[in-house]
Each structure stands twice: as structure tokens, then as C-alpha cells.
Design an enzyme around this catalytic site. Structure first.
Site, mmCIF file in Angstrom:
data_model
loop_
_atom_site.group_PDB
_atom_site.id
_atom_site.type_symbol
_atom_site.label_atom_id
_atom_site.label_comp_id
_atom_site.label_asym_id
_atom_site.label_seq_id
_atom_site.Cartn_x
_atom_site.Cartn_y
_atom_site.Cartn_z
ATOM 1 N N TYR A 196 0.788 -1.660 0.009
ATOM 2 C CA TYR A 196 -0.193 -0.300 -0.012
ATOM 3 C C TYR A 196 0.605 1.086 0.121
ATOM 4 O O TYR A 196 0.864 2.346 -1.118
ATOM 5 C CB TYR A 196 -0.793 0.113 1.271
ATOM 6 C CG TYR A 196 -1.806 1.512 1.335
ATOM 7 C CD1 TYR A 196 -2.993 1.399 0.036
ATOM 8 C CD2 TYR A 196 -1.700 2.015 2.755
ATOM 9 C CE1 TYR A 196 -3.660 2.819 1.024
ATOM 10 C CE2 TYR A 196 -2.344 3.532 2.648
ATOM 11 C CZ TYR A 196 -4.217 3.509 1.577
ATOM 12 O OH TYR A 196 -3.771 4.618 1.738
ATOM 13 N N LYS A 204 1.450 4.032 -2.597
ATOM 14 C CA LYS A 204 0.981 5.765 -2.609
ATOM 15 C C LYS A 204 2.284 6.638 -3.147
ATOM 16 O O LYS A 204 1.987 8.117 -3.597
ATOM 17 C CB LYS A 204 0.131 5.781 -1.330
ATOM 18 C CG LYS A 204 -1.237 5.616 -0.493
ATOM 19 C CD LYS A 204 -1.826 5.886 -1.855
ATOM 20 C CE LYS A 204 -3.528 5.115 -1.217
ATOM 21 N NZ LYS A 204 -4.077 6.190 -2.627
HETATM 22 N N1 LIG Z 1 -9.243 6.242 4.995
HETATM 23 C C1 LIG Z 1 -8.653 6.676 4.940
HETATM 24 O O1 LIG Z 1 -7.567 6.870 6.967
HETATM 25 C C2 LIG Z 1 -7.624 6.782 4.477
HETATM 26 C C3 LIG Z 1 -5.772 7.300 4.331
HETATM 27 C C4 LIG Z 1 -5.151 7.331 3.340
HETATM 28 C C5 LIG Z 1 -5.434 7.767 2.615
HETATM 29 N N2 LIG Z 1 -6.587 7.556 2.278
HETATM 30 C C6 LIG Z 1 -7.031 6.976 0.891
HETATM 31 O O2 LIG Z 1 -8.692 8.004 1.039
HETATM 32 C C7 LIG Z 1 -9.434 6.997 -0.269
HETATM 33 C C8 LIG Z 1 -10.305 6.280 0.316
HETATM 34 O O3 LIG Z 1 -10.988 5.761 0.987
HETATM 35 P P1 LIG Z 1 -11.670 5.487 1.865
HETATM 36 O O4 LIG Z 1 -10.532 5.514 3.788
HETATM 37 O O5 LIG Z 1 -12.433 6.163 1.852
HETATM 38 O O6 LIG Z 1 -11.862 4.243 1.524
HETATM 39 P P2 LIG Z 1 -13.148 2.919 1.112
HETATM 40 O O7 LIG Z 1 -12.850 1.722 1.206
HETATM 41 O O8 LIG Z 1 -14.133 3.789 2.380
HETATM 42 O O9 LIG Z 1 -13.675 3.569 0.287
HETATM 43 C C9 LIG Z 1 -13.284 3.358 -0.911
HETATM 44 C C10 LIG Z 1 -14.020 3.486 -1.846
HETATM 45 O O10 LIG Z 1 -13.145 2.662 -3.436
HETATM 46 C C11 LIG Z 1 -14.038 2.004 -4.041
HETATM 47 N N3 LIG Z 1 -13.506 1.039 -4.980
HETATM 48 C C12 LIG Z 1 -12.243 0.091 -4.602
HETATM 49 N N4 LIG Z 1 -12.061 -0.951 -4.773
HETATM 50 C C13 LIG Z 1 -12.818 0.100 -6.159
HETATM 51 C C14 LIG Z 1 -12.066 -0.156 -7.879
HETATM 52 N N5 LIG Z 1 -11.189 -1.154 -8.348
HETATM 53 N N6 LIG Z 1 -12.682 1.104 -8.765
HETATM 54 C C15 LIG Z 1 -13.415 1.229 -8.364
HETATM 55 N N7 LIG Z 1 -13.923 1.851 -6.427
HETATM 56 C C16 LIG Z 1 -12.945 1.297 -6.602
HETATM 57 C C17 LIG Z 1 -14.644 0.880 -3.088
HETATM 58 O O11 LIG Z 1 -16.201 -0.282 -3.356
HETATM 59 C C18 LIG Z 1 -15.055 1.796 -1.668
HETATM 60 O O12 LIG Z 1 -16.708 2.854 -2.405
HETATM 61 C C19 LIG Z 1 -8.168 5.648 -0.550
HETATM 62 O O13 LIG Z 1 -7.288 6.274 -1.743
HETATM 63 C C20 LIG Z 1 -7.418 5.638 0.737
HETATM 64 O O14 LIG Z 1 -6.397 5.031 -0.442
HETATM 65 C C21 LIG Z 1 -7.532 7.056 2.975
#
Ligand SMILES: NC(=O)c1ccc[n+]([C@@H]2O[C@H](COP(=O)([O-])OP(=O)(O)OC[C@H]3O[C@@H](n4cnc5c(N)ncnc54)[C@H](O)[C@@H]3O)[C@@H](O)[C@H]2O)c1
Length: 245
Positions: free
Chosen positions: A146, A150
Site C-alpha cells: 500500500y 501511494k
Molecule cells: N481513510 C483513511 O484514513 C485514509 C488515509 C489515507 C489515504 N486514504 C485513501 O483515501 C481513499 C479513500 O479511502 P476510504 O477510507 O474512503 O476507503 P473506503 O474503502 O471506505 O472507500 C473506497 C471506495 O473505493 C471503491 N473501490 C475500491 N476498489 C475499486 C475499484 N477497483 N474501482 C472503483 N472503485 C473501487 C470501494 O468500493 C469504496 O466505495 C483511498 O485511496 C485511500 O487509500 C484513506
């Protein structure tokens, strides 16, 4: 951007979590949102909630992304938010745990840019915002590839900014720190959450709106001279930790 028609904003992974919040924030600023998610019901639900269009699509499937872009037509803004993680020690990771995360996080971002950037804002400019992570700076053992994906997204952001500058397309990234979403709530117990609230310099975990506000800024004309940047929205998490009392 800047044309008279309403700006069209594609948000991937918009079905829930940060993507849904970003879609809501952009709709609130007058963008017509195109919600994209591998979970079609999630995409449609998000679209219904924000008054936009919703499509089921796997961003890792290059052909499907191209077909989607043809159906959607010209867009002004692309937010590459869809992302997955498969945690585990690097030596034990299975092939799928590596390939899936690279395919969705890194290649999915590139496929969406290839499909949506040409003709962005009818050829008159546009903006792309990619989602990185605090994990790109602060490596923790057992987080699989992961953090690698990133870091690659950050490098891709800079290279795209250089290549797409002449097309008047700005490319930036937001790197969220530890944000409380449905996904992180599932893996963090109350003790871990309290520990983060104590040690993050800002005194709390992040909220989804902390991220959506940063994305909205980078997408807006207020950031018209900002490109090739990664904005860490982490409450200071990747800068250091407050000593526990
Ligand atoms: N939540 C955090 O603390 C956090 C921290 C750092 C980075 N991020 C990044 O933010 C973004 C969103 O994170 P989140 O926490 O909302 O995650 P989440 O898992 O709640 O939501 C991710 C969404 O992406 C969709 N998805 C997954 N694979 C997919 C694909 N192949 N094609 C289309 N859609 C797809 C899922 O169905 C889901 O609706 C991600 O890129 C994650 O790496 C999140």
C-alpha cells in the site's frame, strides 16, 4: 474550467467513505458529479445523494474505464480516490495481495487519467486530484505494498503535472493522515483511536471533511497556480508525535 457550462467532476470510489464526502463537497460547490465505484449500488446511491450521475466501474479495468469515459463525455475535474489495501508482512504477501493493490491504486489512477484527461474542459484546461496517504511518508511494518503504491501515486502526480501543464491541466494530490471513515473504524479499536487522538499533533484523528475541503481547494480556481504538489492533510501526523502524557 471557467467555461459557462456547469463543471463536471468525476470522483472514483465515490460510493462511501472519503469519496462520498468529496462528491458531496464538490456538488455543494456547483459541480455536476459523476460518481464511479466498483460497487454499482454505491455509485448510484452517491449520485442520488448529491444529484449527479452514478456508474459501476472497476478502475483497474482499462477498457471499462475507456468505455465509461466515452459515455460520460467531457469532464473538468477528475478525483482519483478509489483505493484498496491488503495488509501483511512483505515476505508473506500473496501474488493477488500485490497485484490487486498495484492495479487499483496505481494503474487505476493512470487509466482514469488516460481516459478522462484528453479533451478535459473541452480542451480548455482542467484539474486532477489524486489520493495519496500519510503512509507514503510514514512507513509501518505490515502494511503490504500500500505505501509503495501511494509513493508511486505521488511520483505520478508530479510527472503528470509536467506532461499535462501545456494542456492547462493541473495535477495535484492530497495525502490524508489517519481519517475516521467506515473503513478505518473497522480496523481501529477504541484504544487505538484514543491513542491517535493523544499523539497526533492536531489532537484528533481526521474527519472526512478535512480531506474533502483540501480536494475542493486544489480543484478550484483558488489553486490555479498550484500543480505538481502533494498536500498532506494529516494534523501533523507525519511530522511527529506528541509525547503521551
Ligand atoms: N481513510 C483513511 O484514513 C485514509 C488515509 C489515507 C489515504 N486514504 C485513501 O483515501 C481513499 C479513500 O479511502 P476510504 O477510507 O474512503 O476507503 P473506503 O474503502 O471506505 O472507500 C473506497 C471506495 O473505493 C471503491 N473501490 C475500491 N476498489 C475499486 C475499484 N477497483 N474501482 C472503483 N472503485 C473501487 C470501494 O468500493 C469504496 O466505495 C483511498 O485511496 C485511500 O487509500 C484513506
Amino acid at each position: 474550467m471557467g467555461s459557462m457550462r456547469m463543471s463536471v467532476a468525476v470522483v472514483t470510489g465515490a460510493g462511501r467513505g472519503l469519496g462520498l464526502r468529496i462528491a458531496t463537497a464538490l456538488a455543494g460547490r456547483g459541480h455536476r458529479v459523476v460518481a464511479v465505484d466498483i460497487d454499482e449500488d454505491g455509485a448510484k446511491g452517491a449520485a442520488a445523494a448529491v444529484g449527479g450521475r452514478g456508474f459501476g466501474c472497476d478502475v483497474a479495468d482499462r477498457d471499462a474505464v475507456r468505455e465509461l469515459a466515452e459515455r460520460v463525455g467531457p469532464v473538468d475535474l477528475l478525483v482519483n480516490n478509489a483505493g484498496i489495501w491488503r495488509f501483511g508482512p512483505l515476505l508473506d504477501l500473496g501474488r493477488a495481495d500485490v497485484v490487486d493493490v498495484v492495479n487499483v491504486n496505481l494503474l487505476g489512477t493512470l487509466w482514469c487519467v488516460q481516459a478522462f484527461a484528453p479533451g478535459m474542459a473541452d480542451g480548455g484546461g482542467g484539474a486532477i486530484v489524486n489520493l495519496s496517504s500519510g503512509a507514503a511518508r510514514m512507513h509501518s511494518a505490515g502494511t503490504g505494498v500500500y505505501p509503495v503504491t501511494k509513493n508511486a501515486i505521488e511520483a505520478l502526480t508530479v510527472q503528470l503535472a509536467v506532461e499535462l501543464g501545456p494542456e492547462r491541466i493541473r495535477v495535484n494530490a492530497v495525502a490524508p493522515g489517519s481519517i475516521l471513515t467506515e473503513a478505518t473504524a473497522r480496523i481501529l479499536g477504541p484504544a487505538e483511536r484514543a491513542e491517535r487522538d493523544r499523539t497526533i499533533p492536531a489532537g484528533r484523528m481526521g474527519r472526512p471533511e478535512d480531506i474533502s475541503e483540501a480536494v475542493a481547494y486544489l480543484a478550484s480556481d483558488a489553486a490555479q497556480y498550484v500543480t505538481g504538489q502533494v498536500l498532506y492533510v494529516d494534523g501533523g501526523l507525519t511530522s511527529g508525535r506528541v509525547a503521551a502524557p
